[in-house]
Design an enzyme around this catalytic site. Structure first.
Site, PDB file in Angstrom:
ATOM      1  CB  SER A 239      47.746  35.197  31.658  1.00  0.00           C
ATOM      2  OG  SER A 239      46.615  35.597  30.919  1.00  0.00           O
TER       3      SER A 239
ATOM      4  CE1 TYR B 162      51.022  36.902  27.623  1.00  0.00           C
ATOM      5  CE2 TYR B 162      48.712  36.249  27.778  1.00  0.00           C
ATOM      6  CZ  TYR B 162      49.803  36.918  28.288  1.00  0.00           C
ATOM      7  OH  TYR B 162      49.681  37.603  29.466  1.00  0.00           O
TER       8      TYR B 162
END
Lengths: 448, 253
Positions: free
Chosen positions: B144, B157
């Site tokens: 990501s 995250y």
């Protein structure tokens, strides 16, 4: 589950409506929403032009139900979730030798939407509507029950759901019968017709063709009024392709979406001069090349406007109105002439399409035996008034308007056109408990 | 225009995280590219819906296997139990979680870290060993842009994804000479069909099908090392990385 209140519109971008928009990820989520909510309607890919897929208070966005379920290559039966696009079906199955039995003018409609509008194609005179090729469908009812129906099971519910604009319940899945094709090409013959009578004769004469449709130059007046190019088409066989275009691949690429309308064009772009100039050129080119057989790829043949992404933006931010009527055959000639005269004097229509339809399928399906004429106009007070005057002609001739295109017809026009069918439909909605629980802008406007 | 003639040994792709939209789009890109596909997911019943879709579209069977990315002790048995060693393994596993919860609940934070870093890294590392022994194979990890710089809104995250990105980078460096290809994918914003009409910045937002096609192309055709799907993200992240920390710490991103 995330929800969001927002302003949404149909493909014509008129009218707009504030609604809660609930995205649906899986079939099992729909029934509980029916139990919990009132005033809701299902929305597929938003290609209905007017207010059919704008929930009265809540709209279920079913694009997430986009999985195919099973395919039987022996029978051509394909089971899909309701949010699968016809474009997806063509992508997956044309290379395997199958094509949807009926396609409308865009492939970016969902299967659920195609059933709800009982869409028709250029083959309606022979093949009937989309619903005529549905083996069965599964519906979430207003009380949250889930029921499967088809021509042989719960047939009344099935007939009311074809063309029922999502107002009998939310279509969750359906099994379609695909047709076999040998190639992705259409063998097309273009016939130039010098006036309306010639155009209607050419369409009658094309009744034996699989596909037949006419483009009308709606700015032509006087003796040339209704001049048209009539397109007849057949699925090309392998032998046809070997004969007409020996080097061509059997399955031409779509090649769509290459052009996009990047922003709203200024409202003056489409005016009498520009449409008139385009029409004269287009007719001249069609007549010059006329009566020859050519091979046309499936994408430009069935979906010419899909080649221009976001083409609805050529009408500018104010949106546009599409007017599609059908007039019973016996009274078509006079009514069409009157409509074309009215339009030629009042406002240019960029699109004008004439087609001969066969009998209808579902209770509320639009088609009846007669001629259907499609016109579109920028949304403006003057054009709203023009459309009202066209409605008067349609009503006097015993015709009706296509609900998937409609954004503005009056309740009187609707009752005149759909009369008994609407009464039966309302009664069935009452019995299902759907009357207020399942409601769209369209159902409110027409008191369905 | 006939049914495709079966080829005796098609290439095989294993997709880990098969219930995600990006995962499904990736599986579809491979299946349409003529590959056989095996799906693995924690919720095998939900993944079956995607397997049925692939089978309906391509006419090819698509097996579904159960795999929980946090059960690392089961990995070796899982790999040994595969019908054959895949040519390509794609991991799209991820758990976004909720930052507010992750910063105060240690178990929740641990689950986010294990789902995004520990599990995918150990599994791809295990396949790397098998691929190295065979002398061929492609590993794809969907990481990501959140892993490029820790931000207040999602740093648990982001930190896990940063770890995964570093792991993939090291794997690539180690295996470059042995013909094993490692692709890192940073999709940026992705719109699913069910979010159509919601306010995501258009230029920065990819469709799942776009991500699936980019992964197939990057892994099997152009053999890229790192892709962002939408090239504009290269610029966006270069700017975000370049902001000095003393300025960055006061920004709300």
């Amino acid at each position: 589950m995330s929800t969001d209140t927002q302003t949404i519109a149909g493909w014509g971008r008129y009218p707009r409506r504030v609604t809660r928009l609930i995205p649906v990820r899986e079939e099992a989520a729909v029934a509980p929403l029916h139990r919990a909510e009132t005033g809701l309607i299902a929305r597929g890919n938003g290609r209905a032009y007017g207010d059919a897929a704008l929930g009265d208070t809540t709209t279920l966005a079913l694009g997430g139900l986009d999985r195919m379920i099973a395919f039987d290559p022996e029978t051509g039966h394909l089971a899909v979730e309701a949010g699968v696009l016809l474009a997806d079906i063509i992508d997956a199955f044309l290379p395997r030798g199958f094509f949807p039995a009926v396609v409308p003018g865009t492939r970016y409609v969902t299967v659920g939407g195609a059933i709800a509008a009982d869409v028709h194609g250029k083959n309606h005179h022979g093949a009937g509507g989309f619903g005529a090729h549905v083996e069965n469908l599964t519906l979430a009812l207003p009380d949250g029950a889930v029921r499967t129906c088809g021509p042989d099971a719960n047939a009344d519910l099935f007939a009311a759901t074809l063309g029922g604009m999502g107002l009998t319940g939310t279509i969750l899945r359906a099994t379609l019968r695909l047709r076999r094709v040998e190639t992705g090409w259409i063998r097309q013959r273009t016939v130039a017709a010098a006036d309306l009578d010639a155009a209607m004769q050419a369409l009658e004469a094309a009744n034996g063709s699989t596909y037949a449709v006419a483009w009308i130059d709606c700015l032509a007046r006087g003796a040339a009024r209704g001049r048209a190019l009539v397109y007849r088409g057949e699925h090309a066989t392998r032998a046809d392709v070997a004969d007409l275009a020996p080097d061509a691949p059997l399955n031409p690429p779509a090649g769509g979406g290459a052009l996009a309308v990047p922003l709203d064009l200024p409202a003056f772009t489409l005016n009498r001069l520009s449409v008139g100039a385009f029409n004269a050129l287009y007719y001249g080119r069609g007549r010059a090349g006329g009566n020859r057989e050519t091979l046309v790829g499936w994408a430009p043949y069935f979906f010419p406007l899909d080649g221009i992404r976001d083409w609805n933006r050529i009408y500018g931010a104010r949106g546009f109105l599409q007017h599609q009527c059908v007039i019973p055959k016996a009274r078509s000639r006079a009514a069409l002439a009157e409509i074309l005269d009215r339009v030629a004097h009042a406002a240019p229509s960029f699109l004008a399409v004439l087609k001969l339809l066969g009998p209808g399928g579902g209770v509320m399906s639009f088609p009846l035996e007669g001629y259907t004429l499609t016109l579109d106009f920028p949304a403006s007070p003057a054009n709203l008034a023009l459309l009202d005057s066209l409605d008067t002609i349609v009503r006097a001739a015993g015709g009706r308007l296509y609900l998937a295109k409609d954004a503005r017809q009056s309740r009187d026009t609707f009752e005149a056109g759909y009369g008994d069918a609407a009464a039966r439909f309302r009664a069935l909605r009452r019995d299902l408990g759907a009357t207020d629980r399942i409601a769209s802008g369209l159902s409110r406007r027409l008191a369905l | 225009m006939t049914e495709t003639v079966p080829v005796p040994m098609r290439k095989l792709m294993l997709l880990v995280g098969a219930t995600s939209d990006i995962g499904h789009a990736t599986a579809l890109a491979y299946a349409q590219g003529g590959w056989d596909v095996i799906l693995a997911a924690r919720d095998a019943a939900a993944a079956s819906r995607n397997a049925a879709d692939l089978t309906a579209r391509t006419g090819r069977p698509v097996p579904v296997l159960t795999l929980d990315i946090t059960e690392t002790t089961a990995f070796t048995a899982f790999v040994d139990g595969l019908p054959r060693l895949p040519d390509t393994v794609v991991s799209v596993v991820g758990l976004l979680g909720t930052q507010a919860r992750a910063q105060s609940d240690l178990d929740d934070a641990a689950l986010v870290m294990r789902s995004n870093f520990e599990g995918p890294s150990l599994l791809l590392g295990l396949f790397a060993e098998r691929f190295a022994a065979r002398g061929s194979g492609t590993l794809v990890g969907v990481s990501s842009v959140a892993g490029e710089r820790g931000r207040a809104s999602n740093y648990v995250y982001g930190a896990a994804k940063a770890g995964f990105t570093a792991f993939l980078s090291g794997l690539r460096n180690r295996l470059a000479a042995s013909g094993i290809h490692v692709l890192t994918v940073k999709p940026g914003f992705v719109r699913t069909r069910m979010t159509a009409g919601m306010p995501l910045p258009k230029l920065l937002t990819a469709e799942p099908a776009e991500v699936g096609a980019a992964i197939f192309r990057g892994a099997e055709v152009s053999r890229r090392d790192v892709i962002y799907v939408r090239p504009v993200w290269v610029l966006v992240m270069a700017i975000i990385r370049a902001i000095p920390e003393r300025v960055f710490k006061r920004l709300k991103l």
